[in-house]
Design a protein around this motif. Structure first.
Motif, PDB file in Angstrom:
ATOM      1  N   PHE A   1      32.288 -24.861 -88.501  1.00 22.31           N
ATOM      2  CA  PHE A   1      32.249 -25.223 -87.082  1.00 22.31           C
ATOM      3  C   PHE A   1      32.152 -23.963 -86.221  1.00 22.31           C
ATOM      4  O   PHE A   1      32.903 -23.013 -86.410  1.00 22.31           O
ATOM      5  N   ASP A   2      31.247 -24.003 -85.253  1.00 23.60           N
ATOM      6  CA  ASP A   2      31.227 -22.953 -84.231  1.00 23.60           C
ATOM      7  C   ASP A   2      30.579 -23.507 -82.972  1.00 23.60           C
ATOM      8  O   ASP A   2      29.355 -23.616 -82.883  1.00 23.60           O
ATOM      9  N   MET A   3      31.419 -23.884 -82.028  1.00 21.83           N
ATOM     10  CA  MET A   3      31.018 -24.482 -80.750  1.00 21.83           C
ATOM     11  C   MET A   3      30.557 -25.923 -80.975  1.00 21.83           C
ATOM     12  O   MET A   3      29.390 -26.179 -81.291  1.00 21.83           O
ATOM     13  N   ILE A   4      31.467 -26.881 -80.794  1.00 22.44           N
ATOM     14  CA  ILE A   4      31.128 -28.284 -81.031  1.00 22.44           C
ATOM     15  C   ILE A   4      31.517 -29.180 -79.854  1.00 22.44           C
ATOM     16  O   ILE A   4      31.521 -30.396 -79.999  1.00 22.44           O
ATOM     17  N   GLY A   5      31.800 -28.583 -78.679  1.00 24.13           N
ATOM     18  CA  GLY A   5      32.381 -29.382 -77.615  1.00 24.13           C
ATOM     19  C   GLY A   5      31.574 -29.552 -76.345  1.00 24.13           C
ATOM     20  O   GLY A   5      31.995 -30.289 -75.443  1.00 24.13           O
ATOM     21  N   PHE A   6      30.424 -28.892 -76.217  1.00 21.51           N
ATOM     22  CA  PHE A   6      29.696 -28.948 -74.945  1.00 21.51           C
ATOM     23  C   PHE A   6      28.481 -29.858 -75.070  1.00 21.51           C
ATOM     24  O   PHE A   6      27.680 -29.707 -75.990  1.00 21.51           O
ATOM     25  N   THR A   7      28.351 -30.775 -74.127  1.00 21.01           N
ATOM     26  CA  THR A   7      27.182 -31.655 -74.090  1.00 21.01           C
ATOM     27  C   THR A   7      26.653 -31.745 -72.669  1.00 21.01           C
ATOM     28  O   THR A   7      27.355 -31.453 -71.692  1.00 21.01           O
TER      29      THR A   7
ATOM     30  N   ALA B   1      25.768 -24.283 -97.374  1.00 24.12           N
ATOM     31  CA  ALA B   1      26.575 -24.375 -96.159  1.00 24.12           C
ATOM     32  C   ALA B   1      25.835 -25.168 -95.100  1.00 24.12           C
ATOM     33  O   ALA B   1      24.601 -25.116 -95.012  1.00 24.12           O
ATOM     34  N   VAL B   2      26.612 -25.895 -94.296  1.00 23.10           N
ATOM     35  CA  VAL B   2      26.107 -26.596 -93.123  1.00 23.10           C
ATOM     36  C   VAL B   2      26.852 -26.070 -91.908  1.00 23.10           C
ATOM     37  O   VAL B   2      28.085 -26.012 -91.895  1.00 23.10           O
ATOM     38  N   PHE B   3      26.112 -25.690 -90.905  1.00 25.01           N
ATOM     39  CA  PHE B   3      26.628 -25.144 -89.650  1.00 25.01           C
ATOM     40  C   PHE B   3      26.576 -26.242 -88.596  1.00 25.01           C
ATOM     41  O   PHE B   3      25.504 -26.742 -88.261  1.00 25.01           O
ATOM     42  N   LEU B   4      27.750 -26.639 -88.101  1.00 28.46           N
ATOM     43  CA  LEU B   4      27.835 -27.658 -87.050  1.00 28.46           C
ATOM     44  C   LEU B   4      28.033 -26.961 -85.716  1.00 28.46           C
ATOM     45  O   LEU B   4      29.009 -26.231 -85.525  1.00 28.46           O
ATOM     46  N   THR B   5      27.120 -27.216 -84.774  1.00 35.20           N
ATOM     47  CA  THR B   5      27.157 -26.488 -83.509  1.00 35.20           C
ATOM     48  C   THR B   5      26.504 -27.286 -82.390  1.00 35.20           C
ATOM     49  O   THR B   5      25.574 -28.064 -82.626  1.00 35.20           O
ATOM     50  N   ASP B   6      26.996 -27.052 -81.171  1.00 40.85           N
ATOM     51  CA  ASP B   6      26.311 -27.618 -80.005  1.00 40.85           C
ATOM     52  C   ASP B   6      25.185 -26.703 -79.531  1.00 40.85           C
ATOM     53  O   ASP B   6      24.596 -26.945 -78.487  1.00 40.85           O
ATOM     54  N   THR B   7      24.923 -25.675 -80.305  1.00 40.67           N
ATOM     55  CA  THR B   7      23.819 -24.711 -80.158  1.00 40.67           C
ATOM     56  C   THR B   7      24.128 -23.564 -79.214  1.00 40.67           C
ATOM     57  O   THR B   7      23.254 -22.744 -78.929  1.00 40.67           O
ATOM     58  N   GLY B   8      25.361 -23.447 -78.736  1.00 42.26           N
ATOM     59  CA  GLY B   8      25.750 -22.281 -77.952  1.00 42.26           C
ATOM     60  C   GLY B   8      24.930 -22.106 -76.699  1.00 42.26           C
ATOM     61  O   GLY B   8      24.740 -23.050 -75.921  1.00 42.26           O
ATOM     62  N   GLU B   9      24.428 -20.902 -76.494  1.00 41.09           N
ATOM     63  CA  GLU B   9      23.744 -20.588 -75.237  1.00 41.09           C
ATOM     64  C   GLU B   9      22.426 -21.311 -75.068  1.00 41.09           C
ATOM     65  O   GLU B   9      21.838 -21.280 -73.981  1.00 41.09           O
TER      66      GLU B   9
END
Length: 370
Positions: free
Chosen positions: A223-229, A322-330
């Motif tokens: 997980f790295d950044m999963i909260g912004f929509t 590995a699977v990277f879960l992210t809201d895609t950051g910037e």
């Protein structure tokens, strides 16, 4: 308990890190056993004292003698995610936690203490410049096979880092709570990495130790950044040239008018089945998602540098799935690293983040053999 009682030495052996956790043994590494101290939530841990009462460590779950309905299936386990517990952890974690600061220490302690309370064997992996917190529960039939669920807990100076990455650490701790309810065929490692912001240093230290020990890592969910929509059209951007390699995903985003309302599942080809399971778990709860699968053998290519900017890349570099879960950051959140404004809890979509946590709980349980 104090941090000093849990700390292990960052021992170098033949030029490499010797701190690690071989998947199938009861010790972390034969070469480092004498150099480290672990704390466990099991029966061998020191008792804890509250007031005048002394109690053994607890998993934090009530013992009624009745079967836990959460443990009936991967889906039932996922549906037992507690959004309020997630929100409470997120709120606590989201503060200045540059390595060495008081809140960095507080979050490190939160990870270690929570995992110990849940019954994990906990190691503070002090690799010299930072400290990883790793909790382990051995599998029943295939303990040599390891599933890693993790997020980095450090952040940069003068930024609370609610999305980056308090959102991921809170998810990791909630998943740890749920996975502690079940005995799995495979071993699970739940980790809070240090020094991601300085170049994936903590994750690389863990991977170096795992490689040296010959660990069989089945999958890393990172997980790295999963909260912004954002449901605004054109709120989602993509790296240059994205459409040339990931044409199907690009078409999916285009059809959705480039709304930033989904979780990205960035996966190596070797983790394909786990990404598909994660997508299916997301579909079950109506969580929008997009699989971004790198071409086989290209996980470490600089062409995909924008998809390698978190701790999963350390696993890819060593050949681990590995699977990277992210809201895609910037590419969505303009407050990434507080560039356009503060990265605060108030700006996050907590229902969405809890949904990501649910889907990953299900996928993790499946990966562990449930």
């Amino acid at each position: 308990m104090t941090n000093d009682l849990r700390r292990i030495c960052g021992l170098l052996l033949l030029g490499g890190l010797a701190c690690g956790q071989p998947g199938g043994s009861d010790t972390l590494s034969a070469s480092t056993t004498a150099e480290m101290t672990t704390t466990t939530g099991g029966s061998t841990a020191a008792p804890t004292t509250t007031g005048d009462a002394t109690t053994e460590p607890t998993t934090g779950e009530p013992t009624t003698g009745e079967p836990d309905p959460c443990a009936e299936s991967p889906q039932a386990l996922a549906d037992c995610v507690d959004p309020q517990a997630y929100a409470d952890d997120l709120q606590f974690i989201a503060d200045i936690r540059t390595p060495g600061t008081p809140h960095w220490q507080a979050v490190q302690d939160l990870c270690a203490d929570r995992l110990a309370e849940l019954g994990y064997e906990v190691v503070l992996m002090d690799y010299g410049t930072g400290v990883n917190v790793v909790g382990r529960r051995l599998g029943t039939t295939n303990p040599e096979q390891i599933v890693v669920v993790a997020a980095h807990y450090d952040h940069i100076t003068d930024c609370r880092g609610a999305d980056d990455n308090a959102s991921g650490v809170a998810a990791t701790l909630e998943i740890a709570r749920l996975l502690a309810k079940v005995e799995f065929e495979r071993t699970v490692h739940v980790a809070c990495w240090d020094e991601e912001e300085d170049g994936l240093i903590g994750a690389e230290a863990y991977v170096a130790a795992a490689t040296a020990a010959g660990d069989d890592i089945v999958i890393n969910f990172n997980f790295d950044m999963i909260g912004f929509t954002s449901d605004a059209p054109n709120s989602q951007t993509v790296p240059a040239g994205f459409e040339l390699v990931f044409s199907e995903t690009y078409a999916q985003l285009e059809a959705n008018m480039f709304r930033g309302d989904f979780i990205a599942l960035v996966t190596s080809a070797s983790a394909h089945d786990h990404a598909v399971a994660l997508a299916a778990a997301s579909d079950r709860i109506s969580l929008p998602q997009a699989i971004i699968e790198l071409p086989g053998g290209q996980e470490n290519s600089e062409l995909f540098a924008d998809l390698r900017r978190s701790d999963h890349a350390a696993f890819w570099a060593a050949g681990f799935p590995a699977v990277f879960l992210t809201d895609t950051g910037e590419f969505r959140n303009l407050d990434y690293h507080c560039m356009a404004g503060p990265d605060e809890v108030a700006d996050l979509d907590l229902e969405f983040a809890a949904g990501v946590t649910r889907a990953t709980t299900e996928a993790s349980a499946l990966a562990l053999g449930m």
